[in-house]
Every structure is written in C-alpha cells, then in structure tokens.
Design an enzyme around this catalytic site. Structure first.
Site, PDB file in Angstrom:
ATOM      1  N   TYR A 103      95.069  33.652  -6.167  1.00  0.00           N
ATOM      2  CA  TYR A 103      94.305  32.574  -6.811  1.00  0.00           C
ATOM      3  C   TYR A 103      93.786  33.031  -8.171  1.00  0.00           C
ATOM      4  O   TYR A 103      93.897  32.311  -9.169  1.00  0.00           O
ATOM      5  CB  TYR A 103      93.146  32.163  -5.913  1.00  0.00           C
ATOM      6  CG  TYR A 103      92.204  31.164  -6.546  1.00  0.00           C
ATOM      7  CD1 TYR A 103      92.550  29.818  -6.629  1.00  0.00           C
ATOM      8  CD2 TYR A 103      90.982  31.567  -7.069  1.00  0.00           C
ATOM      9  CE1 TYR A 103      91.693  28.895  -7.220  1.00  0.00           C
ATOM     10  CE2 TYR A 103      90.114  30.655  -7.656  1.00  0.00           C
ATOM     11  CZ  TYR A 103      90.474  29.322  -7.730  1.00  0.00           C
ATOM     12  OH  TYR A 103      89.619  28.423  -8.321  1.00  0.00           O
ATOM     13  N   LYS A 146      94.712  31.402 -11.937  1.00  0.00           N
ATOM     14  CA  LYS A 146      93.732  30.867 -12.882  1.00  0.00           C
ATOM     15  C   LYS A 146      93.749  31.645 -14.197  1.00  0.00           C
ATOM     16  O   LYS A 146      93.488  31.079 -15.265  1.00  0.00           O
ATOM     17  CB  LYS A 146      92.339  30.886 -12.257  1.00  0.00           C
ATOM     18  CG  LYS A 146      92.160  29.882 -11.131  1.00  0.00           C
ATOM     19  CD  LYS A 146      92.336  28.449 -11.618  1.00  0.00           C
ATOM     20  CE  LYS A 146      92.073  27.422 -10.550  1.00  0.00           C
ATOM     21  NZ  LYS A 146      92.160  26.035 -11.038  1.00  0.00           N
TER      22      LYS A 146
END
Length: 353
Positions: free
Chosen positions: A227, A231
């Site tokens: 994750y 990002k």
C-alpha cells in the site's frame, strides 16, 4: 659557512615567521568561523520560521481557488470510489457547489442510493452512475466509462478509489490476491480513469484533478509495504502529471492525508488528528491551489490543518526516510497487527461457541 653561522639567528626568525603569524592570526580565523556558523544557523532558523509562517497562512488564512473557476454551471465532476466515505462526501459537496456528478464504484445499489440522495437534495443536479470493479481491470469497463463521459464537459476528476491491506502484514505474508488488488486499484485504476478524462480537459484548457494520496506514500510504512509503495507511486506520478498539464490550465493536486474515519481506515472515532469525511473534504475543496503543510512538494497539498502541521513537522524537522522514523512506524504497525490478530481470535472463538 661563516655567513650562515653569523646570520643563523636571523634565518631562524625568518623561517619561524609563518608559524608565528599563524598563531597570532588563529583567533581571528576562529572568530570568522564562529560568525559564519552563527550566520548559517540564523539563516536556517529564519528560513524554517518563514516556511512555517507560509504553512500557517496556507492552512488557516489564505483561501483556495474557487470551484467554479474549473468549469461553468452544468459541467461535470467524475468521482471514483464514490459509494462510501470520502468519495460519497466529495460527490455531495461538489453537487452542492453546482456540479453534475458521475458516480463510479463497485456496488450498483449504493451508487443508485447516492444518486437518489443527490437529486433529492439538489434537484438541478444531474447524475450518471457506473458500477465497475477496479480490481478486475477490464477493458470493457473502461470502454463503458469512456462512452459515458464522451459528450460531457468534465471539469473535475476526483481519483478517490483505493484499497489498503485488511490489517498490517509483513510483505512476505501478504497474499498474492491482496497485493495484486492494491496495485491494480490504486495505481492502474487511477491512471486509466485519468487518461480517459485528460484529453477533454486539455481541449477545453481547464480542469481540476485531485488524487487521494496518503502519509503511507510520504513515509515508508513497514507492514503496509505494498500500500505504501502504491501511494508513493501516485505521489511521483501526480507531481509529474501536474507539471505536464499546467500549460493547459489544468490544476493537478495529490492530497496527502493522515487517518480519516472511514471503512478503509477502520477508525470510527474522530479526534484532532482524525477528522470525519465531511470536515476533511471541506478543507480540500476550500484550499485548492494551496500547499498547506506540503510546501516542499510541487502539485501536492495537505489541506486539513492537523494533517498539514504533521506533514510539515515530518518533512522539515524529523525527515521522512530516516531509520528512526521508519522504525517508529514499524513498531506502531506491529502493535496494530497484534491487536488485530487478538481481535480476530476473539471473534473466531465467539463464532465457534
């Protein structure tokens, strides 16, 4: 030889002069060095103080660009991940500002419910819905979206669709399905939707593209490695895109956010550091064009006041990539993982009884 003996004392004094000069001059050089250090320190402190003042002005005083500057009345906003949380709130507040809304998310029933809510609250607002699963990355879904928006004046794009891990997990234990879904939804979904919307904005030479970032992309985040990486990718991509589209009058911002109460964050209680979606989205839409707490990041913003102050502190004081910061981040997520595993065990025990 007699000459050398006769003048040896003079020669000795002559050759001793440089060292004597150095000794006599040393205090002067030390003073210059001290003043240079003081000046450098003063410059550093003043520059940091001015930067912090700029952050405070951006967060608390200066307004952002008007939403109406990106498109006339009757233009459209596309919102991905629109059925819940931030996406739903973006749709509500953009409709309140007079934009027609294209709602894109996975669950058709939730989209229909939100569409009815929007048209009930704002009778002049039109809506269109498209149910698609970004994890499947199907060309047919993107073709439907292309056809849906083909004749629309899309002035605003909210890239909100996203996925995180179910709980903090070491990368070695991350399932292939979860890893693939995170990268596909967060990265490919955002890129493909943006590529459908951008040509029209370039032709009209105006528009706004907001992409939801995360402190997980700002700070390397152990146990959320996939994750965090997704990002961080969006940070670099959005910044590059912002520079490319600026000559066309298109505003591009990556919104750096800490925790917000939502289904994805699994946080339910608000605090000074954790706003609800309504407060957060209001801050985003009222501060477009302002960096907030991210003055060192082009085409980026941390508009919510506590997130902005935290972003400034992390980037300008502690740094984001050092071992201490990354280690603290790891310890925090290890603790969260332990609590999540204990909770899962308790729930498993309740079901078995």
């Amino acid at each position: 030889m007699d000459f050398l003996n006769k003048h040896s004392s003079c020669i000795s004094k002559l050759f001793s002069c440089p060292s004597q000069w150095q000794l006599n001059a040393a205090p002067g050089w030390q003073a210059i060095a001290a003043w240079a250090l003081i000046a450098a320190g003063g410059f550093f402190v003043i520059s940091r103080a001015l930067l912090f003042g700029r952050v405070l002005l951006s967060l608390f005083v200066l307004p952002g660009k008007s939403l109406r500057s990106f498109g006339p009345k009757g233009s459209w906003a596309v919102v991905t991940g629109a059925s819940d949380g931030l996406g739903k709130e973006f749709a509500l507040q953009l409709a309140r500002a007079g934009y027609n809304i294209v709602l894109v998310s996975r669950t058709a029933s939730k989209l229909d419910t939100l569409s009815d809510e929007l048209t009930s609250k704002y009778p002049s607002v039109q809506t269109k819905v498209l149910a698609m699963d970004f994890a499947r990355n199907q060309d047919s879904d993107y073709q439907k979206l292309k056809e849906l928006i083909g004749d629309l004046d899309v002035a605003v794009l909210i890239n909100n669709v996203g996925k995180s891990h179910d709980m903090p997990v070491p990368f070695a234990l991350t399932s292939e399905e979860e890893m693939t879904d995170i990268v596909t939804i967060n990265c490919m979904g955002t890129l493909r939707v943006t590529q459908l919307v951008v040509p029209g904005m370039m032709q009209r030479r105006r528009g706004l593209i907001l992409t939801m970032g995360s402190f997980g992309g700002l700070l390397p985040t152990p146990l959320l490695a996939t994750y965090s990486g997704s990002k961080a990718f969006l940070q670099q991509w959005s910044t590059s895109l912002g520079s490319e589209l600026a000559p066309y009058g298109i505003t591009v911002e990556l919104v750096q956010a800490y925790l917000i109460t939502s289904a994805m964050s699994k946080v339910r209680r608000t605090s000074a550091l954790i706003p609800n979606p309504r407060a957060f989205v209001k801050s985003v839409l009222s501060k477009i064009g302002r960096n907030g707490g991210s003055p060192g990041y082009a085409y980026s913003s941390s508009p919510y006041w506590s997130h902005g102050l935290m972003a400034w502190f992390l980037t300008c004081v502690t740094g984001t990539m050092g071992k201490l910061v990354v280690g603290q981040n790891r310890s925090m997520h290890e603790s969260i993982r332990k609590r999540a595993l204990r909770k899962a065990e308790r729930e498993k025990g309740k079901k078995s009884t």
